[in-house]
Design an enzyme around this catalytic site. Structure first.
Site, PDB file in Angstrom:
ATOM      1  N   LYS A  79       0.967  -1.581   0.273  1.00  0.00           N
ATOM      2  CA  LYS A  79      -0.023  -0.276   0.093  1.00  0.00           C
ATOM      3  C   LYS A  79       0.775   1.491   0.178  1.00  0.00           C
ATOM      4  O   LYS A  79       2.006   1.256   0.925  1.00  0.00           O
ATOM      5  CB  LYS A  79      -0.925   0.248   0.942  1.00  0.00           C
ATOM      6  N   SER A 154      -9.486   1.542   3.037  1.00  0.00           N
ATOM      7  CA  SER A 154      -8.654   2.323   2.105  1.00  0.00           C
ATOM      8  C   SER A 154      -7.860   0.934   1.024  1.00  0.00           C
ATOM      9  O   SER A 154      -7.200   1.818  -0.020  1.00  0.00           O
ATOM     10  CB  SER A 154      -7.901   3.113   2.607  1.00  0.00           C
ATOM     11  N   SER A 178      -9.705  -1.078   6.723  1.00  0.00           N
ATOM     12  CA  SER A 178      -9.031  -1.182   5.638  1.00  0.00           C
ATOM     13  C   SER A 178      -8.251  -2.215   5.102  1.00  0.00           C
ATOM     14  O   SER A 178      -8.289  -1.923   3.728  1.00  0.00           O
ATOM     15  CB  SER A 178      -8.106  -0.146   5.449  1.00  0.00           C
TER      16      SER A 178
HETATM   17  N1  GLN Z   1     -13.200   3.181   6.121  1.00  0.00           N
HETATM   18  C1  GLN Z   1     -12.332   4.102   7.649  1.00  0.00           C
HETATM   19  C2  GLN Z   1     -12.153   5.215   7.550  1.00  0.00           C
HETATM   20  O1  GLN Z   1     -12.652   5.743   6.380  1.00  0.00           O
HETATM   21  C3  GLN Z   1     -11.644   2.523   7.968  1.00  0.00           C
HETATM   22  C4  GLN Z   1     -10.797   3.238   7.068  1.00  0.00           C
HETATM   23  C5  GLN Z   1      -8.754   2.379   7.121  1.00  0.00           C
HETATM   24  O2  GLN Z   1      -8.886   1.360   8.296  1.00  0.00           O
HETATM   25  N2  GLN Z   1      -7.483   3.105   7.149  1.00  0.00           N
HETATM   26  O3  GLN Z   1     -12.126   5.809   8.681  1.00  0.00           O
END
Ligand code: GLN
Length: 474
Positions: A79, A154, A178
Protein backbone atom coordinates in the site's frame (compact mmCIF):
# COMPACT_ATOMS: atom_id res chain seq x y z
CA UNK A 1 4.37 -19.51 -18.12
CA UNK A 2 0.98 -17.81 -17.89
CA UNK A 3 -0.48 -20.32 -15.43
CA UNK A 4 2.11 -19.13 -12.91
CA UNK A 5 0.12 -16.09 -11.93
CA UNK A 6 -2.76 -18.23 -10.66
CA UNK A 7 -0.71 -20.13 -8.10
CA UNK A 8 -0.55 -19.35 -4.40
CA UNK A 9 2.66 -18.53 -2.54
CA UNK A 10 3.27 -22.05 -1.28
CA UNK A 11 2.85 -23.57 -4.77
CA UNK A 12 5.14 -20.93 -6.27
CA UNK A 13 7.78 -21.46 -3.58
CA UNK A 14 7.72 -25.22 -4.32
CA UNK A 15 7.96 -24.61 -8.08
CA UNK A 16 10.96 -22.31 -7.61
CA UNK A 17 12.72 -24.97 -5.55
CA UNK A 18 11.95 -27.70 -8.10
CA UNK A 19 13.35 -25.34 -10.74
CA UNK A 20 10.11 -25.57 -12.75
CA UNK A 21 10.66 -21.86 -13.36
CA UNK A 22 13.02 -19.15 -12.12
CA UNK A 23 12.25 -16.09 -9.99
CA UNK A 24 13.01 -14.00 -13.06
CA UNK A 25 10.39 -15.88 -15.09
CA UNK A 26 7.95 -15.59 -12.22
CA UNK A 27 8.45 -11.86 -11.91
CA UNK A 28 8.22 -11.39 -15.68
CA UNK A 29 4.90 -13.28 -15.76
CA UNK A 30 3.51 -10.93 -13.12
CA UNK A 31 4.87 -7.85 -14.89
CA UNK A 32 3.07 -9.00 -18.06
CA UNK A 33 -0.10 -9.45 -16.07
CA UNK A 34 0.23 -5.96 -14.57
CA UNK A 35 0.72 -4.53 -18.05
CA UNK A 36 -2.41 -6.19 -19.33
CA UNK A 37 -4.64 -5.39 -16.32
CA UNK A 38 -3.65 -1.95 -15.14
CA UNK A 39 -5.44 0.03 -17.86
CA UNK A 40 -8.72 -1.38 -16.57
CA UNK A 41 -8.08 -1.88 -12.85
CA UNK A 42 -5.69 0.95 -11.85
CA UNK A 43 -4.58 -0.88 -8.72
CA UNK A 44 -1.12 0.70 -8.65
CA UNK A 45 0.24 4.21 -8.22
CA UNK A 46 3.90 3.36 -8.85
CA UNK A 47 5.36 0.34 -10.65
CA UNK A 48 8.86 -0.88 -9.87
CA UNK A 49 9.57 -3.15 -12.87
CA UNK A 50 13.30 -2.55 -13.28
CA UNK A 51 14.06 -2.84 -9.63
CA UNK A 52 11.93 -6.01 -9.53
CA UNK A 53 13.95 -7.63 -12.34
CA UNK A 54 17.23 -7.02 -10.54
CA UNK A 55 15.79 -8.30 -7.25
CA UNK A 56 14.47 -11.39 -9.06
CA UNK A 57 17.96 -12.15 -10.37
CA UNK A 58 19.31 -11.83 -6.82
CA UNK A 59 16.53 -14.15 -5.60
CA UNK A 60 17.53 -16.75 -8.19
CA UNK A 61 21.10 -16.66 -6.93
CA UNK A 62 19.89 -17.14 -3.38
CA UNK A 63 17.55 -19.98 -4.36
CA UNK A 64 20.46 -21.69 -6.09
CA UNK A 65 22.31 -21.54 -2.77
CA UNK A 66 19.67 -23.85 -1.30
CA UNK A 67 18.40 -22.28 1.95
CA UNK A 68 16.26 -19.39 0.76
CA UNK A 69 13.25 -18.31 2.89
CA UNK A 70 9.72 -19.17 1.71
CA UNK A 71 9.05 -15.72 0.24
CA UNK A 72 12.29 -15.56 -1.76
CA UNK A 73 11.46 -14.57 -5.35
CA UNK A 74 7.73 -14.05 -4.62
CA UNK A 75 6.29 -10.78 -6.06
CA UNK A 76 4.21 -8.42 -3.92
CA UNK A 77 2.64 -4.97 -3.71
CA UNK A 78 2.71 -2.52 -0.79
CA UNK A 79 0.00 0.00 0.00
CA UNK A 80 1.34 3.44 -0.86
CA UNK A 81 1.44 4.59 2.77
CA UNK A 82 4.32 2.21 3.53
CA UNK A 83 7.68 3.94 3.10
CA UNK A 84 10.05 2.54 0.49
CA UNK A 85 13.50 4.10 0.32
CA UNK A 86 14.05 5.78 -3.06
CA UNK A 87 10.53 4.88 -4.30
CA UNK A 88 7.64 7.39 -4.15
CA UNK A 89 5.26 6.98 -1.22
CA UNK A 90 2.28 9.24 -1.86
CA UNK A 91 -0.57 8.11 0.42
CA UNK A 92 -2.63 8.81 -2.74
CA UNK A 93 -2.45 12.49 -1.76
CA UNK A 94 -1.38 15.54 -3.70
CA UNK A 95 0.32 16.58 -0.44
CA UNK A 96 2.87 13.77 -0.84
CA UNK A 97 2.77 13.41 -4.64
CA UNK A 98 6.52 14.05 -4.88
CA UNK A 99 7.61 12.46 -1.64
CA UNK A 100 10.45 9.94 -1.93
CA UNK A 101 11.27 8.56 1.52
CA UNK A 102 14.92 8.41 2.58
CA UNK A 103 14.24 5.23 4.56
CA UNK A 104 12.20 2.03 4.38
CA UNK A 105 9.44 0.80 6.64
CA UNK A 106 10.40 -2.17 8.81
CA UNK A 107 7.87 -4.40 7.00
CA UNK A 108 9.44 -3.59 3.64
CA UNK A 109 12.93 -4.21 5.02
CA UNK A 110 11.79 -7.58 6.38
CA UNK A 111 10.21 -8.65 3.08
CA UNK A 112 13.33 -7.58 1.21
CA UNK A 113 15.51 -9.50 3.64
CA UNK A 114 13.36 -12.57 2.88
CA UNK A 115 14.02 -12.05 -0.85
CA UNK A 116 10.42 -11.10 -1.81
CA UNK A 117 10.19 -8.84 -4.87
CA UNK A 118 8.31 -5.51 -4.81
CA UNK A 119 6.33 -4.90 -8.03
CA UNK A 120 4.58 -1.68 -7.11
CA UNK A 121 2.80 0.59 -4.67
CA UNK A 122 -0.95 0.17 -4.33
CA UNK A 123 -3.62 2.83 -4.70
CA UNK A 124 -5.67 3.80 -1.64
CA UNK A 125 -8.08 6.33 -0.22
CA UNK A 126 -6.10 9.48 0.53
CA UNK A 127 -4.25 9.02 3.84
CA UNK A 128 -6.30 5.81 4.32
CA UNK A 129 -9.55 7.69 4.88
CA UNK A 130 -12.34 5.90 3.08
CA UNK A 131 -13.88 2.57 2.19
CA UNK A 132 -13.88 2.51 -1.62
CA UNK A 133 -10.53 3.90 -2.92
CA UNK A 134 -12.60 6.62 -4.59
CA UNK A 135 -10.89 9.14 -2.28
CA UNK A 136 -7.53 8.63 -4.00
CA UNK A 137 -6.35 12.03 -5.27
CA UNK A 138 -5.12 10.34 -8.47
CA UNK A 139 -7.78 7.93 -9.78
CA UNK A 140 -10.16 5.31 -8.42
CA UNK A 141 -9.31 1.60 -8.52
CA UNK A 142 -11.82 -0.83 -10.04
CA UNK A 143 -12.89 -4.15 -8.57
CA UNK A 144 -11.35 -6.85 -10.82
CA UNK A 145 -14.37 -9.11 -10.23
CA UNK A 146 -16.76 -6.47 -11.62
CA UNK A 147 -15.18 -3.29 -12.89
CA UNK A 148 -18.35 -1.25 -12.39
CA UNK A 149 -17.86 -1.75 -8.64
CA UNK A 150 -15.40 -0.49 -6.03
CA UNK A 151 -12.67 -2.77 -4.64
CA UNK A 152 -13.31 -1.43 -1.12
CA UNK A 153 -10.86 0.67 0.80
CA UNK A 154 -8.78 2.10 1.95
CA UNK A 155 -6.37 -0.68 0.86
CA UNK A 156 -8.33 -1.09 -2.41
CA UNK A 157 -5.27 -1.00 -4.68
CA UNK A 158 -3.37 -3.78 -2.87
CA UNK A 159 -6.56 -5.90 -2.72
CA UNK A 160 -7.39 -5.37 -6.40
CA UNK A 161 -3.79 -6.23 -7.36
CA UNK A 162 -4.03 -9.60 -5.58
CA UNK A 163 -7.56 -10.32 -6.87
CA UNK A 164 -6.47 -9.51 -10.45
CA UNK A 165 -3.51 -11.92 -10.13
CA UNK A 166 -1.03 -9.07 -10.54
CA UNK A 167 0.75 -10.41 -7.43
CA UNK A 168 0.13 -13.32 -5.02
CA UNK A 169 0.17 -11.10 -1.93
CA UNK A 170 0.09 -7.50 -0.77
CA UNK A 171 0.36 -5.57 2.46
CA UNK A 172 -2.35 -3.14 3.47
CA UNK A 173 -3.00 -1.14 6.62
CA UNK A 174 -6.11 -1.31 8.75
CA UNK A 175 -7.29 1.42 11.12
CA UNK A 176 -11.01 0.63 11.12
CA UNK A 177 -11.33 -2.09 8.47
CA UNK A 178 -9.07 -1.07 5.60
CA UNK A 179 -7.59 -4.55 5.11
CA UNK A 180 -10.67 -6.61 5.98
CA UNK A 181 -13.26 -4.71 3.96
CA UNK A 182 -11.34 -4.66 0.64
CA UNK A 183 -10.48 -8.33 1.22
CA UNK A 184 -14.23 -8.97 1.56
CA UNK A 185 -15.10 -7.03 -1.60
CA UNK A 186 -12.37 -8.72 -3.66
CA UNK A 187 -12.79 -12.32 -2.40
CA UNK A 188 -9.49 -12.47 -0.47
CA UNK A 189 -8.20 -13.36 2.96
CA UNK A 190 -7.37 -10.17 4.89
CA UNK A 191 -5.87 -10.07 8.38
CA UNK A 192 -5.68 -7.26 10.90
CA UNK A 193 -3.35 -8.69 13.50
CA UNK A 194 -3.41 -7.90 17.22
CA UNK A 195 -2.26 -4.31 17.78
CA UNK A 196 1.49 -4.49 18.30
CA UNK A 197 2.13 -7.61 16.19
CA UNK A 198 3.60 -5.72 13.22
CA UNK A 199 5.90 -2.70 13.39
CA UNK A 200 4.48 0.55 12.01
CA UNK A 201 7.89 2.13 11.65
CA UNK A 202 7.65 3.72 8.21
CA UNK A 203 3.86 3.49 7.98
CA UNK A 204 2.43 6.98 7.43
CA UNK A 205 0.26 7.49 10.50
CA UNK A 206 -3.51 7.96 10.32
CA UNK A 207 -4.72 7.12 13.87
CA UNK A 208 -1.77 5.77 15.82
CA UNK A 209 -3.71 3.94 18.54
CA UNK A 210 -5.51 1.88 15.86
CA UNK A 211 -3.22 1.51 12.81
CA UNK A 212 -1.93 -2.00 12.02
CA UNK A 213 -0.28 -3.43 8.91
CA UNK A 214 -1.40 -6.85 7.66
CA UNK A 215 -1.46 -9.21 4.66
CA UNK A 216 -3.95 -9.65 1.81
CA UNK A 217 -3.70 -13.05 0.13
CA UNK A 218 -5.73 -15.60 -1.81
CA UNK A 219 -5.35 -18.39 0.80
CA UNK A 220 -5.33 -18.65 4.59
CA UNK A 221 -1.97 -20.42 4.73
CA UNK A 222 -0.34 -17.75 2.53
CA UNK A 223 -1.69 -15.09 4.83
CA UNK A 224 -0.18 -16.71 7.92
CA UNK A 225 3.16 -17.12 6.13
CA UNK A 226 3.33 -13.44 5.20
CA UNK A 227 2.34 -12.36 8.71
CA UNK A 228 5.08 -14.61 10.14
CA UNK A 229 7.61 -12.86 7.93
CA UNK A 230 6.63 -9.30 8.84
CA UNK A 231 5.84 -9.78 12.53
CA UNK A 232 8.52 -9.10 15.14
CA UNK A 233 9.23 -6.68 17.96
CA UNK A 234 10.94 -3.56 16.65
CA UNK A 235 13.02 -1.04 18.55
CA UNK A 236 11.82 1.59 16.09
CA UNK A 237 8.15 1.17 17.07
CA UNK A 238 7.63 0.96 20.81
CA UNK A 239 4.13 -0.51 20.29
CA UNK A 240 5.51 -3.52 18.39
CA UNK A 241 6.08 -6.02 21.17
CA UNK A 242 4.67 -9.30 19.80
CA UNK A 243 5.71 -12.02 17.39
CA UNK A 244 3.39 -14.17 15.34
CA UNK A 245 4.84 -17.45 14.12
CA UNK A 246 2.67 -19.78 12.04
CA UNK A 247 2.84 -23.23 13.61
CA UNK A 248 2.30 -26.07 11.11
CA UNK A 249 -0.61 -27.66 12.99
CA UNK A 250 -2.65 -24.47 12.46
CA UNK A 251 -3.81 -25.89 9.15
CA UNK A 252 -4.74 -29.40 10.26
CA UNK A 253 -8.44 -28.57 10.02
CA UNK A 254 -8.95 -29.82 13.60
CA UNK A 255 -11.17 -27.33 15.40
CA UNK A 256 -12.88 -29.68 17.84
CA UNK A 257 -13.78 -28.09 21.15
CA UNK A 258 -13.20 -24.50 20.06
CA UNK A 259 -16.07 -22.28 21.21
CA UNK A 260 -17.40 -19.80 18.69
CA UNK A 261 -19.87 -17.00 19.38
CA UNK A 262 -22.11 -16.10 16.48
CA UNK A 263 -22.24 -12.38 17.13
CA UNK A 264 -25.62 -10.68 16.73
CA UNK A 265 -24.73 -7.06 16.13
CA UNK A 266 -26.81 -4.25 17.56
CA UNK A 267 -28.30 -2.46 14.56
CA UNK A 268 -27.21 -5.28 12.24
CA UNK A 269 -27.99 -4.02 8.78
CA UNK A 270 -26.35 -6.83 6.81
CA UNK A 271 -28.06 -7.97 3.63
CA UNK A 272 -30.00 -11.22 4.07
CA UNK A 273 -27.67 -13.07 1.66
CA UNK A 274 -24.69 -12.06 3.78
CA UNK A 275 -26.38 -13.10 6.99
CA UNK A 276 -27.25 -16.46 5.43
CA UNK A 277 -23.66 -17.03 4.28
CA UNK A 278 -22.34 -16.31 7.77
CA UNK A 279 -24.91 -18.69 9.28
CA UNK A 280 -23.65 -21.38 6.93
CA UNK A 281 -20.11 -20.76 8.17
CA UNK A 282 -21.41 -21.26 11.71
CA UNK A 283 -22.97 -24.53 10.59
CA UNK A 284 -19.69 -25.68 9.03
CA UNK A 285 -17.80 -24.89 12.22
CA UNK A 286 -20.36 -26.76 14.34
CA UNK A 287 -20.22 -29.68 11.95
CA UNK A 288 -16.47 -29.91 12.40
CA UNK A 289 -16.71 -30.03 16.16
CA UNK A 290 -16.67 -26.39 17.27
CA UNK A 291 -19.23 -25.34 19.89
CA UNK A 292 -21.30 -22.55 18.41
CA UNK A 293 -23.74 -20.32 20.28
CA UNK A 294 -25.28 -16.92 19.70
CA UNK A 295 -23.88 -13.94 21.58
CA UNK A 296 -24.85 -10.28 21.87
CA UNK A 297 -22.65 -7.31 22.82
CA UNK A 298 -24.82 -4.21 23.35
CA UNK A 299 -21.70 -2.07 23.95
CA UNK A 300 -20.94 -2.32 20.22
CA UNK A 301 -23.82 0.01 19.40
CA UNK A 302 -21.46 2.95 20.13
CA UNK A 303 -18.54 1.59 18.12
CA UNK A 304 -19.12 3.48 14.89
CA UNK A 305 -19.41 7.01 16.32
CA UNK A 306 -16.61 6.30 18.83
CA UNK A 307 -14.34 5.14 16.00
CA UNK A 308 -15.02 8.18 13.80
CA UNK A 309 -14.42 10.60 16.68
CA UNK A 310 -11.25 8.94 17.99
CA UNK A 311 -9.69 8.24 14.59
CA UNK A 312 -10.43 11.78 13.38
CA UNK A 313 -9.02 13.30 16.58
CA UNK A 314 -5.80 11.35 16.16
CA UNK A 315 -5.68 12.14 12.45
CA UNK A 316 -6.03 15.86 13.12
CA UNK A 317 -2.91 15.64 15.30
CA UNK A 318 -0.94 13.32 13.01
CA UNK A 319 -1.66 15.36 9.89
CA UNK A 320 -0.58 18.63 11.50
CA UNK A 321 2.96 17.84 10.27
CA UNK A 322 1.93 18.66 6.68
CA UNK A 323 2.31 22.36 7.23
CA UNK A 324 4.02 23.47 4.02
CA UNK A 325 7.24 24.07 5.96
CA UNK A 326 8.82 20.81 7.02
CA UNK A 327 7.70 18.40 4.35
CA UNK A 328 5.00 17.66 1.84
CA UNK A 329 3.79 20.14 -0.77
CA UNK A 330 3.98 23.92 -0.25
CA UNK A 331 1.51 26.51 -1.55
CA UNK A 332 2.89 29.47 -3.52
CA UNK A 333 2.65 33.14 -2.66
CA UNK A 334 1.70 33.04 1.03
CA UNK A 335 2.25 36.33 2.88
CA UNK A 336 2.67 34.84 6.37
CA UNK A 337 3.37 31.48 8.04
CA UNK A 338 -0.31 31.22 9.02
CA UNK A 339 -1.40 31.82 5.46
CA UNK A 340 1.17 29.31 4.21
CA UNK A 341 -0.19 26.68 6.61
CA UNK A 342 -3.82 27.29 5.61
CA UNK A 343 -3.33 27.59 1.89
CA UNK A 344 -1.04 24.54 1.69
CA UNK A 345 -3.57 22.41 3.48
CA UNK A 346 -6.62 23.62 1.59
CA UNK A 347 -4.81 23.24 -1.73
CA UNK A 348 -3.21 19.82 -1.25
CA UNK A 349 -5.57 17.86 1.04
CA UNK A 350 -8.68 16.37 -0.58
CA UNK A 351 -12.21 16.92 0.78
CA UNK A 352 -12.43 13.77 2.94
CA UNK A 353 -9.09 14.46 4.64
CA UNK A 354 -10.16 18.05 5.34
CA UNK A 355 -13.48 16.79 6.73
CA UNK A 356 -11.71 14.41 9.14
CA UNK A 357 -9.29 17.11 10.31
CA UNK A 358 -12.22 19.45 10.99
CA UNK A 359 -14.15 16.72 12.78
CA UNK A 360 -11.12 15.77 14.88
CA UNK A 361 -10.17 19.33 15.76
CA UNK A 362 -13.76 20.05 16.79
CA UNK A 363 -13.97 16.89 18.91
CA UNK A 364 -10.81 17.91 20.79
CA UNK A 365 -11.59 21.61 21.13
CA UNK A 366 -12.25 23.32 24.46
CA UNK A 367 -15.93 23.15 25.20
CA UNK A 368 -16.57 20.07 23.03
CA UNK A 369 -13.92 17.70 24.30
CA UNK A 370 -16.11 16.26 27.07
CA UNK A 371 -19.09 15.76 24.81
CA UNK A 372 -17.16 14.10 22.00
CA UNK A 373 -13.59 12.96 22.60
CA UNK A 374 -13.95 11.86 26.21
CA UNK A 375 -17.31 10.20 25.58
CA UNK A 376 -15.85 8.33 22.65
CA UNK A 377 -12.94 7.20 24.80
CA UNK A 378 -15.25 5.85 27.44
CA UNK A 379 -17.32 4.06 24.79
CA UNK A 380 -14.11 2.45 23.51
CA UNK A 381 -13.28 1.36 27.06
CA UNK A 382 -16.72 -0.23 27.40
CA UNK A 383 -16.21 -2.04 24.10
CA UNK A 384 -12.84 -3.38 25.24
CA UNK A 385 -14.37 -4.55 28.52
CA UNK A 386 -17.27 -6.24 26.71
CA UNK A 387 -14.85 -8.15 24.47
CA UNK A 388 -12.71 -9.15 27.48
CA UNK A 389 -15.82 -10.49 29.19
CA UNK A 390 -17.02 -12.46 26.19
CA UNK A 391 -13.58 -13.93 25.51
CA UNK A 392 -13.56 -15.33 29.03
CA UNK A 393 -16.22 -17.82 27.92
CA UNK A 394 -15.77 -17.99 24.17
CA UNK A 395 -12.63 -18.45 22.03
CA UNK A 396 -13.72 -16.66 18.92
CA UNK A 397 -16.49 -14.48 17.48
CA UNK A 398 -18.04 -14.78 14.03
CA UNK A 399 -19.98 -12.09 12.14
CA UNK A 400 -20.10 -10.55 8.63
CA UNK A 401 -17.19 -8.36 7.50
CA UNK A 402 -19.44 -5.94 5.60
CA UNK A 403 -23.19 -5.26 5.45
CA UNK A 404 -23.22 -5.43 1.64
CA UNK A 405 -21.19 -6.87 -1.22
CA UNK A 406 -18.96 -4.51 -3.26
CA UNK A 407 -21.11 -1.53 -4.22
CA UNK A 408 -21.17 0.28 -7.57
CA UNK A 409 -18.60 3.05 -8.05
CA UNK A 410 -20.13 6.45 -7.35
CA UNK A 411 -23.06 5.02 -5.38
CA UNK A 412 -22.13 6.35 -1.95
CA UNK A 413 -21.70 10.05 -2.33
CA UNK A 414 -22.56 11.15 1.21
CA UNK A 415 -19.91 10.43 3.82
CA UNK A 416 -22.24 9.01 6.47
CA UNK A 417 -23.53 6.22 4.23
CA UNK A 418 -19.90 5.32 3.52
CA UNK A 419 -19.07 5.35 7.26
CA UNK A 420 -22.03 3.05 8.03
CA UNK A 421 -20.43 0.30 5.96
CA UNK A 422 -17.70 0.04 8.64
CA UNK A 423 -20.15 -1.21 11.29
CA UNK A 424 -18.66 -4.69 11.62
CA UNK A 425 -14.96 -3.86 11.32
CA UNK A 426 -14.40 -0.93 13.71
CA UNK A 427 -15.04 -2.80 17.02
CA UNK A 428 -11.94 -5.02 16.67
CA UNK A 429 -9.89 -1.92 15.87
CA UNK A 430 -11.05 -0.12 19.00
CA UNK A 431 -10.31 -3.20 21.10
CA UNK A 432 -6.90 -3.89 19.49
CA UNK A 433 -7.89 -7.54 18.95
CA UNK A 434 -7.07 -9.64 15.86
CA UNK A 435 -9.72 -9.91 13.14
CA UNK A 436 -9.64 -11.85 9.90
CA UNK A 437 -11.93 -11.66 6.88
CA UNK A 438 -12.35 -14.61 4.55
CA UNK A 439 -14.64 -15.38 1.63
CA UNK A 440 -17.64 -17.55 2.49
CA UNK A 441 -19.79 -17.57 -0.62
CA UNK A 442 -21.27 -15.25 -3.21
CA UNK A 443 -24.33 -13.07 -3.64
CA UNK A 444 -25.25 -11.78 -7.11
CA UNK A 445 -21.96 -13.27 -8.32
CA UNK A 446 -19.92 -11.14 -5.90
CA UNK A 447 -17.92 -12.40 -2.93
CA UNK A 448 -19.42 -12.44 0.57
CA UNK A 449 -17.13 -12.53 3.60
CA UNK A 450 -17.16 -13.69 7.19
CA UNK A 451 -15.14 -12.03 9.93
CA UNK A 452 -13.53 -13.89 12.81
CA UNK A 453 -12.30 -12.10 15.95
CA UNK A 454 -10.40 -13.45 18.95
CA UNK A 455 -8.79 -12.19 22.14
CA UNK A 456 -5.57 -10.19 21.97
CA UNK A 457 -2.68 -12.40 20.89
CA UNK A 458 -4.89 -15.23 19.58
CA UNK A 459 -4.12 -14.50 15.93
CA UNK A 460 -3.21 -18.15 15.34
CA UNK A 461 -6.68 -19.31 16.38
CA UNK A 462 -8.22 -17.18 13.62
CA UNK A 463 -6.03 -18.90 11.04
CA UNK A 464 -6.92 -22.32 12.47
CA UNK A 465 -10.67 -21.66 12.10
CA UNK A 466 -10.27 -19.92 8.75
CA UNK A 467 -8.31 -22.88 7.36
CA UNK A 468 -11.11 -25.25 8.40
CA UNK A 469 -13.71 -23.03 6.69
CA UNK A 470 -11.58 -22.63 3.57
CA UNK A 471 -11.22 -26.39 3.24
CA UNK A 472 -14.98 -26.88 3.07
CA UNK A 473 -15.55 -23.96 0.71
CA UNK A 474 -13.08 -25.46 -1.80
N1 GLN B 1 -13.18 3.15 6.33
C1 GLN B 1 -12.61 3.55 7.59
C2 GLN B 1 -12.30 5.03 7.56
O1 GLN B 1 -12.56 5.64 6.60
C3 GLN B 1 -11.39 2.73 7.88
C4 GLN B 1 -10.17 3.22 7.23
C5 GLN B 1 -8.94 2.46 7.59
O2 GLN B 1 -9.01 1.39 8.19
N2 GLN B 1 -7.81 3.04 7.24
O3 GLN B 1 -11.80 5.57 8.51
Amino acid sequence: MNGLIFQDIHALAAGLRRKDFSALELVRAHIDRIRSCEDTISALITRTEELALSRAAAADARLAGGDAPLLCGIPFVLKDNICTEGIPTTCASRMLADYIPPYSATVYARLQAAGAVLLGKGNMDEFSMGSSTENSAFYPTRNPLDISRVPGGSSGGPAAAVAAYEVPFALGSDTGGSIRQPAAFCGLVGMKPTYGTVSRHGLVAFASSLDQIGPLTRTVQDNAAVLSCISAPDGRDATANRTFAAAKDLFSGDIRGISVGLLRFPGDAADPAIRAAVESVAAVLADRGAQVREVRLPALSDALPAYYILSSAEASANLARYDGVRYGARAEGAASPDELFCSTRSTYFGPEVRRRILLGTYALSAGHRDAFYLRAQSAARRIRAAFAEIFATCDCLLCPTTPTVAFPAGEKSDPVSMYRGDLFTVPASLAGIPALSLPCGTADGLPVAAQLMAAEGNDGLLYRLAAAIEEVRI
